[in-house]
Write a protein that holds these residues in place. Structure first.
Motif, PDB file in Angstrom:
ATOM      1  N   GLU A   2       0.829  -1.196   0.000  1.00 20.69           N
ATOM      2  CA  GLU A   2       0.000   0.000   0.000  1.00 20.69           C
ATOM      3  C   GLU A   2       0.868   1.252   0.000  1.00 20.69           C
ATOM      4  O   GLU A   2       2.013   1.238   0.492  1.00 20.69           O
ATOM      5  CB  GLU A   2      -0.915   0.015   1.226  1.00 20.69           C
ATOM      6  N   LEU A   3       0.286   2.342  -0.531  1.00 17.51           N
ATOM      7  CA  LEU A   3       1.025   3.596  -0.570  1.00 17.51           C
ATOM      8  C   LEU A   3       1.400   4.066   0.822  1.00 17.51           C
ATOM      9  O   LEU A   3       2.485   4.618   1.033  1.00 17.51           O
ATOM     10  CB  LEU A   3       0.198   4.678  -1.282  1.00 17.51           C
ATOM     11  N   ARG A   4       0.528   3.848   1.807  1.00 18.76           N
ATOM     12  CA  ARG A   4       0.845   4.313   3.154  1.00 18.76           C
ATOM     13  C   ARG A   4       2.052   3.557   3.706  1.00 18.76           C
ATOM     14  O   ARG A   4       2.856   4.129   4.465  1.00 18.76           O
ATOM     15  CB  ARG A   4      -0.353   4.157   4.090  1.00 18.76           C
ATOM     16  N   GLN A   5       2.210   2.280   3.336  1.00 17.58           N
ATOM     17  CA  GLN A   5       3.380   1.541   3.777  1.00 17.58           C
ATOM     18  C   GLN A   5       4.648   2.145   3.191  1.00 17.58           C
ATOM     19  O   GLN A   5       5.672   2.273   3.875  1.00 17.58           O
ATOM     20  CB  GLN A   5       3.252   0.075   3.374  1.00 17.58           C
ATOM     21  N   LEU A   6       4.589   2.527   1.929  1.00 22.39           N
ATOM     22  CA  LEU A   6       5.736   3.168   1.294  1.00 22.39           C
ATOM     23  C   LEU A   6       6.016   4.521   1.937  1.00 22.39           C
ATOM     24  O   LEU A   6       7.182   4.907   2.122  1.00 22.39           O
ATOM     25  CB  LEU A   6       5.487   3.342  -0.208  1.00 22.39           C
ATOM     26  N   GLU A   7       4.958   5.245   2.283  1.00 21.44           N
ATOM     27  CA  GLU A   7       5.127   6.540   2.940  1.00 21.44           C
ATOM     28  C   GLU A   7       5.828   6.366   4.287  1.00 21.44           C
ATOM     29  O   GLU A   7       6.754   7.118   4.628  1.00 21.44           O
ATOM     30  CB  GLU A   7       3.764   7.211   3.151  1.00 21.44           C
ATOM     31  N   TYR A   8       5.410   5.371   5.070  1.00 18.70           N
ATOM     32  CA  TYR A   8       6.032   5.130   6.370  1.00 18.70           C
ATOM     33  C   TYR A   8       7.481   4.685   6.199  1.00 18.70           C
ATOM     34  O   TYR A   8       8.365   5.079   6.969  1.00 18.70           O
ATOM     35  CB  TYR A   8       5.253   4.074   7.152  1.00 18.70           C
ATOM     36  N   PHE A   9       7.719   3.846   5.197  1.00 21.05           N
ATOM     37  CA  PHE A   9       9.069   3.377   4.922  1.00 21.05           C
ATOM     38  C   PHE A   9       9.999   4.545   4.608  1.00 21.05           C
ATOM     39  O   PHE A   9      11.108   4.657   5.153  1.00 21.05           O
ATOM     40  CB  PHE A   9       9.035   2.380   3.758  1.00 21.05           C
ATOM     41  N   VAL A  10       9.568   5.449   3.743  1.00 27.51           N
ATOM     42  CA  VAL A  10      10.380   6.613   3.374  1.00 27.51           C
ATOM     43  C   VAL A  10      10.600   7.510   4.592  1.00 27.51           C
ATOM     44  O   VAL A  10      11.701   8.036   4.808  1.00 27.51           O
ATOM     45  CB  VAL A  10       9.725   7.391   2.219  1.00 27.51           C
ATOM     46  N   ALA A  11       9.563   7.695   5.404  1.00 29.21           N
ATOM     47  CA  ALA A  11       9.686   8.544   6.596  1.00 29.21           C
ATOM     48  C   ALA A  11      10.737   7.988   7.552  1.00 29.21           C
ATOM     49  O   ALA A  11      11.579   8.737   8.069  1.00 29.21           O
ATOM     50  CB  ALA A  11       8.337   8.660   7.297  1.00 29.21           C
ATOM     51  N   VAL A  12      10.713   6.689   7.808  1.00 32.22           N
ATOM     52  CA  VAL A  12      11.700   6.082   8.709  1.00 32.22           C
ATOM     53  C   VAL A  12      13.097   6.186   8.105  1.00 32.22           C
ATOM     54  O   VAL A  12      14.072   6.486   8.806  1.00 32.22           O
ATOM     55  CB  VAL A  12      11.348   4.606   9.004  1.00 32.22           C
ATOM     56  N   ALA A  13      13.205   5.964   6.803  1.00 29.53           N
ATOM     57  CA  ALA A  13      14.506   6.038   6.137  1.00 29.53           C
ATOM     58  C   ALA A  13      15.097   7.443   6.239  1.00 29.53           C
ATOM     59  O   ALA A  13      16.309   7.603   6.469  1.00 29.53           O
ATOM     60  CB  ALA A  13      14.369   5.630   4.675  1.00 29.53           C
ATOM     61  N   GLU A  14      14.258   8.459   6.088  1.00 25.25           N
ATOM     62  CA  GLU A  14      14.753   9.836   6.112  1.00 25.25           C
ATOM     63  C   GLU A  14      14.991  10.334   7.525  1.00 25.25           C
ATOM     64  O   GLU A  14      15.935  11.086   7.784  1.00 25.25           O
ATOM     65  CB  GLU A  14      13.768  10.745   5.379  1.00 25.25           C
ATOM     66  N   GLU A  15      14.151   9.923   8.467  1.00 25.13           N
ATOM     67  CA  GLU A  15      14.306  10.371   9.843  1.00 25.13           C
ATOM     68  C   GLU A  15      15.325   9.528  10.612  1.00 25.13           C
ATOM     69  O   GLU A  15      15.835   9.959  11.651  1.00 25.13           O
ATOM     70  CB  GLU A  15      12.958  10.320  10.575  1.00 25.13           C
ATOM     71  N   ARG A  16      15.572   8.304  10.126  1.00 27.72           N
ATOM     72  CA  ARG A  16      16.482   7.361  10.788  1.00 27.72           C
ATOM     73  C   ARG A  16      16.059   7.064  12.217  1.00 27.72           C
ATOM     74  O   ARG A  16      16.889   6.794  13.090  1.00 27.72           O
ATOM     75  CB  ARG A  16      17.928   7.899  10.761  1.00 27.72           C
ATOM     76  N   ASN A  17      14.766   7.109  12.426  1.00 26.36           N
ATOM     77  CA  ASN A  17      14.242   6.897  13.773  1.00 26.36           C
ATOM     78  C   ASN A  17      12.743   6.637  13.656  1.00 26.36           C
ATOM     79  O   ASN A  17      12.018   7.421  13.033  1.00 26.36           O
ATOM     80  CB  ASN A  17      14.515   8.141  14.636  1.00 26.36           C
ATOM     81  N   PHE A  18      12.258   5.563  14.281  1.00 31.81           N
ATOM     82  CA  PHE A  18      10.847   5.213  14.183  1.00 31.81           C
ATOM     83  C   PHE A  18       9.961   6.234  14.903  1.00 31.81           C
ATOM     84  O   PHE A  18       8.860   6.538  14.455  1.00 31.81           O
ATOM     85  CB  PHE A  18      10.608   3.805  14.742  1.00 31.81           C
ATOM     86  N   THR A  19      10.439   6.748  16.040  1.00 31.87           N
ATOM     87  CA  THR A  19       9.636   7.710  16.808  1.00 31.87           C
ATOM     88  C   THR A  19       9.421   8.992  16.023  1.00 31.87           C
ATOM     89  O   THR A  19       8.298   9.504  15.917  1.00 31.87           O
ATOM     90  CB  THR A  19      10.308   8.024  18.149  1.00 31.87           C
ATOM     91  N   ARG A  20      10.500   9.556  15.463  1.00 30.49           N
ATOM     92  CA  ARG A  20      10.369  10.788  14.676  1.00 30.49           C
ATOM     93  C   ARG A  20       9.536  10.552  13.426  1.00 30.49           C
ATOM     94  O   ARG A  20       8.760  11.432  13.005  1.00 30.49           O
ATOM     95  CB  ARG A  20      11.747  11.335  14.315  1.00 30.49           C
ATOM     96  N   ALA A  21       9.698   9.390  12.820  1.00 30.14           N
ATOM     97  CA  ALA A  21       8.901   9.079  11.631  1.00 30.14           C
ATOM     98  C   ALA A  21       7.417   9.022  11.978  1.00 30.14           C
ATOM     99  O   ALA A  21       6.564   9.507  11.218  1.00 30.14           O
ATOM    100  CB  ALA A  21       9.354   7.749  11.031  1.00 30.14           C
TER     101      ALA A  21
END
Length: 297
Positions: A2-21
């Motif tokens: 799903e697109l939301r999964q890709l959105e979360y994946f990109v957020a974690v990759a860019e933030e390098r942190n699950f909490t900030r993502a």
């Protein structure tokens, strides 16, 4: 997938942190983690190395990241294309702003943009200028207001909204207060209080000193002009600020322009060359807001 999964994946990759993502995408951390795990199961590979304090991409994650960004951009382009036909702009706009910088015209531009395009979700992110530049380059931030000492950063478009000289600020009775003109060599004879590395003002100071082979002692660093001024007022060092920062000090400190600091401190909006309607519209509102500020000065 799903697109939301890709959105979360990109957020974690860019933030390098699950909490900030999770804060960025506005759901719980457990929700982000669950969706990432689901995506990993579908792909048959782990996307992140979770063993260290900082979350990093695995080889599979690095391979997937750019494709995920392309997929999200394509999905966003569908809405933008329809919006351009109907005159309604939708989507999300992430705006970066250098820490400690309160620039009224930018806030006016954001407010005017929001009134004109209520369908666009706006996020505001504060960070050091050098990190904001990298976030604009990698697509995590759409437009950023940064402090800099040079023209457009490599690979980005830029518009300078402010160019100012560097100023020294000292309390009454300080030796520099007795001088009519202050040079970098005068400055280097005293401990300094200034912005940290990565900020435009500090870059301008470092470059100006390097030209003359000077290495002043940086006693203290702070990310806000008010904090720098407070430290200088208590005798902890000579404050190095820009002209507009010094203008707000009133009678608290004596200010002197640093005569031979020829590298100006710049404040600029930066963005990628390829951008959609939200960025284009925000830039237009920003130009009007800063023009109105200058006209009213």
């Amino acid at each position: 997938m799903e697109l939301r999964q890709l959105e979360y994946f990109v957020a974690v990759a860019e933030e390098r942190n699950f909490t900030r993502a999770a804060e960025r995408v506005r759901i719980s951390q457990s929700g982000v983690s669950a969706q990432i795990r689901q995506l990993e199961r579908e792909l048959g590979a782990e996307l992140f190395d979770r063993s260290a304090r900082t979350t990093t991409l695995t080889v599979a994650g690095k391979a997937a990241l750019e494709h995920a960004r392309v997929a999200l951009a394509a999905a966003g382009a569908v809405g933008q294309a329809v919006g351009e036909v109907t005159g309604l702009i939708r989507g999300r706009l992430t705006v970066g702003m250098v820490i400690g910088c309160t620039v009224t015209p930018l806030f006016e531009a954001l407010a005017a943009f929001h009134r004109a395009h209520p369908g666009v979700e706006i996020s505001l992110l504060e960070d050091a200028s050098d990190r904001l530049v990298e976030r604009v380059r990698d697509g995590a931030v759409d437009v950023a207001l940064i402090g800099t000492a040079s023209a457009a950063p490599d690979g980005l478009e830029a518009w300078t909204v402010l160019s100012e000289r560097l100023v020294a600020a000292v309390p009454a009775g300080h030796p520099l207060a007795e001088l009519r003109q202050v040079t970098l060599r005068d400055l280097a004879a005293h401990p300094l209080v200034c912005m940290p590395p990565g900020t435009g003002l500090r870059t301008a100071l470092d470059r100006a000193c390097a030209v003359q082979g000077l290495r002043p002692a940086i006693a203290l660093q702070a990310g806000a002009a008010a904090a720098i001024a407070d430290l200088a007022a208590r005798g902890l060092g000579v404050a190095v600020l820009s002209e507009s920062m010094a203008a707000s000090l009133g009678d608290r400190l004596t200010t002197r322009t640093i005569e031979d600091a020829e590298v100006p401190a710049l404040l600029a909006l930066v963005w990628r060359g390829r951008h959609g309607p939200p960025v284009r519209e925000l830039l237009a509102h920003s130009r009007r807001a800063f023009a109105a500020e200058r006209g009213g000065a």
